[in-house]
Scaffold this motif. Structure first.
Motif, PDB file in Angstrom:
ATOM      1  N   CYS A 195       0.848  -1.208   0.000  1.00 52.35           N
ATOM      2  CA  CYS A 195       0.000   0.000   0.000  1.00 52.35           C
ATOM      3  C   CYS A 195       0.878   1.250   0.000  1.00 52.35           C
ATOM      4  N   PHE A 217       0.032   4.188   0.417  1.00 57.43           N
ATOM      5  CA  PHE A 217      -0.523   5.276   1.238  1.00 57.43           C
ATOM      6  C   PHE A 217      -0.510   4.951   2.733  1.00 57.43           C
ATOM      7  N   ALA A 269      -2.099   2.698   4.260  1.00 55.54           N
ATOM      8  CA  ALA A 269      -3.450   2.430   4.760  1.00 55.54           C
ATOM      9  C   ALA A 269      -3.579   1.050   5.400  1.00 55.54           C
ATOM     10  N   LEU A 270      -2.597   0.190   5.193  1.00 54.39           N
ATOM     11  CA  LEU A 270      -2.654  -1.153   5.773  1.00 54.39           C
ATOM     12  C   LEU A 270      -1.660  -1.243   6.930  1.00 54.39           C
ATOM     13  N   CYS A 312      -6.976   5.255   2.373  1.00 51.83           N
ATOM     14  CA  CYS A 312      -7.160   4.288   1.277  1.00 51.83           C
ATOM     15  C   CYS A 312      -7.913   4.953   0.128  1.00 51.83           C
ATOM     16  N   ASN A 313      -7.336   4.905  -1.054  1.00 54.92           N
ATOM     17  CA  ASN A 313      -8.010   5.534  -2.199  1.00 54.92           C
ATOM     18  C   ASN A 313      -8.445   4.512  -3.253  1.00 54.92           C
ATOM     19  N   ASN A 314      -8.595   3.262  -2.821  1.00 57.51           N
ATOM     20  CA  ASN A 314      -9.110   2.208  -3.713  1.00 57.51           C
ATOM     21  C   ASN A 314      -8.217   1.955  -4.921  1.00 57.51           C
ATOM     22  N   CYS A 315      -6.923   2.126  -4.756  1.00 56.09           N
ATOM     23  CA  CYS A 315      -6.036   1.918  -5.910  1.00 56.09           C
ATOM     24  C   CYS A 315      -5.911   0.437  -6.264  1.00 56.09           C
ATOM     25  N   MET A 316      -6.212  -0.439  -5.311  1.00 62.44           N
ATOM     26  CA  MET A 316      -6.249  -1.895  -5.501  1.00 62.44           C
ATOM     27  C   MET A 316      -4.872  -2.535  -5.687  1.00 62.44           C
ATOM     28  N   ARG A 317      -3.808  -1.826  -5.361  1.00 63.23           N
ATOM     29  CA  ARG A 317      -2.480  -2.451  -5.458  1.00 63.23           C
ATOM     30  C   ARG A 317      -2.389  -3.660  -4.524  1.00 63.23           C
ATOM     31  N   CYS A 318      -2.999  -3.545  -3.344  1.00 64.17           N
ATOM     32  CA  CYS A 318      -2.940  -4.653  -2.388  1.00 64.17           C
ATOM     33  C   CYS A 318      -3.607  -5.908  -2.953  1.00 64.17           C
TER      34      CYS A 318
HETATM   35  S1  SF4 Z   1      -6.745  -0.266  -2.180  1.00 63.84           S
HETATM   36 FE1  SF4 Z   1      -4.791   0.848  -2.445  1.00 63.84          FE
HETATM   37  S2  SF4 Z   1      -4.892   2.466  -0.913  1.00 63.84           S
HETATM   38 FE2  SF4 Z   1      -6.433   0.964  -0.333  1.00 63.84          FE
HETATM   39  S3  SF4 Z   1      -5.432  -0.416   1.102  1.00 63.84           S
HETATM   40 FE3  SF4 Z   1      -5.210  -1.324  -0.942  1.00 63.84          FE
HETATM   41  S4  SF4 Z   1      -3.242  -0.574  -1.677  1.00 63.84           S
HETATM   42 FE4  SF4 Z   1      -3.820   0.750   0.032  1.00 63.84          FE
END
Ligand code: SF4
Length: 259
Positions: free
Chosen positions: A201, A203, A205-206, A223-229
């Motif tokens: 993440c 940002f 956020a985790l 968390c901006n919903n980038c979905m990298r996680c």
């Molecule tokens: S969706 Fe993006 S910002 Fe949100 S927890 Fe996952 S990696 Fe972080």
């Protein structure tokens, strides 16, 4: 239901006192017929008075105008905000001498004066509305606007939803977006992979639970919903779900309805 909105632009076309924002507030108070509506009313002006060195709040010049209009109309005004913001608010200019009416901690100085309302929603079973607010017969929701990480904007809605509840209820409301499960540790038994998920993440956020290294929490504000996680986590281990993001807004809607 729609409401009529009066807008006083901060734009000043002429060097004329009538073009200033305080003068425009006078016009809005007239347009709202505030004086005609408050006779003999016990009027709570719900205001956020800031905290510590926070100064992005409504300047006392504007507050005093509303207070005076209520007095002119035969009402009995007082200002209320959450207890620990009122403590020390004189440092930001909010005093009875300046404003023209008392400034009260909405639930008393120890946050112990409230009315309880039952309404079951996720982790919340009951909601504690500050006593001074519920005792008022008329309310002026005098809110400033601010950016807010959990709601996009905070304004009139937030001034009621959070500002009228005691600290215990506000804390429960902030926890509400963790109620629906989003981390399923049985789907990710590998400690190294769990660390990769947290590190994925950008940002921050985790985070790991302080006491249980197998538990991962989401801070929903950054968390901006980038979905990298999601590219790192095993299928079904971590849910980024709208239900968690919307819960805080829904809790705010309920507390506003109760108040
Ligand atoms: S969706 Fe993006 S910002 Fe949100 S927890 Fe996952 S990696 Fe972080």
């Amino acid at each position: 239901m729609t409401s009529k909105v009066y807008w006083g632009s901060p734009r000043q076309a002429l060097l004329d006192g009538k073009e200033t924002l305080p003068a425009k507030l006078d016009l809005i108070i007239d347009a709202l017929h505030l004086r005609d509506r408050v006779n003999k009313e016990n009027v709570c002006i719900k205001l956020h008075v800031g905290n510590d060195i926070g100064y992005s709040v409504i300047h006392p010049v504007f507050v005093r105008k509303v207070v005076q209009a209520i007095k002119d109309g035969g009402g009995k005004p007082f200002i209320a905000d959450v207890s620990w913001d009122v403590a020390g608010c004189e440092q930001r200019g909010y005093t009875a001498e300046v404003l023209g009416c008392p400034v009260y901690p909405a639930a008393g100085p120890r946050d112990h004066y409230y009315y309880t309302h039952d309404w079951e929603y996720k982790n919340l079973k009951s909601w504690k509305v500050a006593g001074m607010i519920e005792d008022a017969s008329f309310m002026v929701n005098f809110a400033h606007i601010k950016g807010h990480p959990a709601t996009g904007f905070g304004g009139a809605f937030k001034n009621i939803a959070l500002g009228c509840m005691v600290g215990e209820t506000r804390g429960q409301m902030h926890d509400v977006n963790h109620f629906d499960r989003y981390w399923f540790k049985d789907r990710c038994p590998d400690a190294e992979l769990r660390k990769k998920i947290v590190d994925s993440c950008p940002f921050g956020a985790l985070v790991f639970d302080k006491n249980d290294p197998e538990e991962i929490h989401i801070h929903f504000d950054p968390c901006n919903n980038c979905m990298r996680c999601q590219q790192v986590a095993p299928e079904g281990a971590l849910k980024i779900d709208a239900v968690n993001f919307q819960a805080f807004q829904e809790a705010c809607a309920i507390s506003t309805a109760i108040t």
